[in-house]
Design an enzyme around this catalytic site. Structure first.
Site, PDB file in Angstrom:
ATOM      1  N   PRO A  74     -31.745 -51.681  73.244  1.00  0.00           N
ATOM      2  CG  PRO A  74     -31.578 -52.487  75.416  1.00  0.00           C
ATOM      3  CD  PRO A  74     -31.442 -52.895  73.984  1.00  0.00           C
ATOM      4  N   GLY A  76     -29.078 -46.390  75.200  1.00  0.00           N
ATOM      5  CA  GLY A  76     -28.364 -45.959  76.406  1.00  0.00           C
ATOM      6  C   GLY A  76     -28.307 -46.999  77.504  1.00  0.00           C
ATOM      7  CG  ASP A 125     -19.613 -48.611  72.696  1.00  0.00           C
ATOM      8  OD1 ASP A 125     -18.885 -49.225  73.494  1.00  0.00           O
ATOM      9  OD2 ASP A 125     -20.715 -48.146  73.011  1.00  0.00           O
TER      10      ASP A 125
HETATM   11  O1  PMV Z   1     -21.703 -46.258  75.866  1.00  0.00           O
HETATM   12  P1  PMV Z   1     -21.562 -47.450  76.758  1.00  0.00           P
HETATM   13  O2  PMV Z   1     -22.579 -47.510  77.824  1.00  0.00           O
HETATM   14  O3  PMV Z   1     -21.411 -48.717  75.981  1.00  0.00           O
HETATM   15  O4  PMV Z   1     -20.156 -47.273  77.525  1.00  0.00           O
HETATM   16  C1  PMV Z   1     -18.969 -47.001  76.860  1.00  0.00           C
HETATM   17  C2  PMV Z   1     -17.799 -47.447  77.664  1.00  0.00           C
HETATM   18  C3  PMV Z   1     -17.102 -46.390  78.507  1.00  0.00           C
HETATM   19  O5  PMV Z   1     -15.869 -46.981  78.866  1.00  0.00           O
HETATM   20  C4  PMV Z   1     -17.897 -46.064  79.762  1.00  0.00           C
HETATM   21  C5  PMV Z   1     -16.848 -45.103  77.737  1.00  0.00           C
HETATM   22  C6  PMV Z   1     -15.882 -45.230  76.578  1.00  0.00           C
HETATM   23  O6  PMV Z   1     -15.847 -44.288  75.758  1.00  0.00           O
HETATM   24  O7  PMV Z   1     -15.132 -46.221  76.508  1.00  0.00           O
END
Ligand code: PMV
Length: 282
Positions: A74, A76, A125
């Site tokens: 999904p 976001g 990520d």
């Molecule tokens: O993009 P997401 O929802 O997987 O979140 C990333 C993790 C955060 O710590 C919120 C942002 C980051 O750049 O690490």
């Protein structure tokens, strides 16, 4: 040049440390079995998102290249959809060009795409999407791979798609006057959690502590808070995973528990989407 090539990548969950990772703290992150497939082909989608265009560009592909992209993630919702899509497109395009990309370069190129999606991403990520497995990640440092013998099962429960972007949520945290203390505490929990995970001990309590601190940080909406409270009363460990969200939903939530039967019953009765997954597979 090959005329039909495909690539795949997996999504990720942040088990501990989102947001604090932006401030130099440790995050624990794991790849999940759901992911993205991309195929370069004649009849692929001519319409492309900005992210896909950027991924083609950083891979050195022609902007007219056609791709078919299938994602189980999904958008976001905290499962690394943008990093998984970017990395997958880069892999497919570079294969198509006859110049396959290695993981280190793929990480750098995916980071370039993440900057478009997230502004100033920590890199957590792309690290997980590219290298896979279970990792302890600190921004700007070589990450550490963690090994566990037994899989840890958990549920991913959908609290609704956030309306806010990761970038907006990161900015919200920056505006929270109590963030320093909260981030310190989240960082300490991640260090403890790393030990517990490696020793294969129960992480329910630590998940709850991290989850409640994210609520205090102001990244969890009312719907997710209420549901978390209910599930905690049933003995579960609950936290959002990823950037969170406030107005509509807060994305996916991790739920750990010794037994999921009652929890699943409640989720089914409340018509809340979830699926069961596990970490500990590379
Ligand atoms: O993009 P997401 O929802 O997987 O979140 C990333 C993790 C955060 O710590 C919120 C942002 C980051 O750049 O690490």
């Amino acid at each position: 040049m090959m005329d039909k090539v495909s690539a795949s990548t997996r999504g990720k969950v942040i088990l501990f440390g989102e947001h604090a990772v932006v401030y130099g703290k440790m995050a624990l992150v794991a790849s999940i079995s759901m992911g993205v497939k991309a195929q370069v082909e004649e009849s692929g989608a001519a319409d492309k998102s900005e992210l896909v265009k950027k991924a083609i560009e950083v891979a050195g592909g022609d902007e007219n290249i056609q791709l078919r992209i299938e994602s189980e993630l999904p958008i976001g919702s905290g499962l690394g959809s943008s990093a998984a899509v970017s990395a997958c497109v880069i892999k497919a395009v570079r294969q198509y060009l006859g110049e396959p990309v290695d993981n280190d370069e793929l990480f750098q190129l995916t980071m370039e795409c993440e900057r478009l999606a997230h502004g100033n991403p920590s890199g957590v990520d792309p690290a997980c999407v590219v290298y896979g497995g279970l990792i302890a990640f600190i921004k700007g440092q070589p990450f550490e791979r963690l090994q566990i013998k037994n899989k840890v099962k958990f549920l991913l429960v959908n609290s609704g798609q956030p309306s806010e972007s990761t970038m907006q949520m990161v900015e919200k945290v920056a505006d929270n006057s109590r963030k320093n203390k909260i981030i310190e505490e989240i960082g300490e929990i991640a260090i403890l959690a790393k030990e517990e995970i490696v020793r294969e001990r129960d992480i329910t309590e630590l998940i709850n502590r991290n989850g409640l601190l994210l609520e205090e940080l102001g990244v969890v909406g009312l719907k997710a808070k209420k549901l978390s409270q209910k599930l905690r009363l049933m003995g579960a460990g609950v936290k959002i995973t990823g950037a969170g969200g406030l107005t509509t939903g807060s994305g996916m939530m991790i739920v750990v528990a010794p037994d999921f039967a009652k929890i699943k019953e409640l989720l089914d009765n409340s018509q809340i989407d979830y699926f069961e997954t596990s970490i500990g597979e590379s």
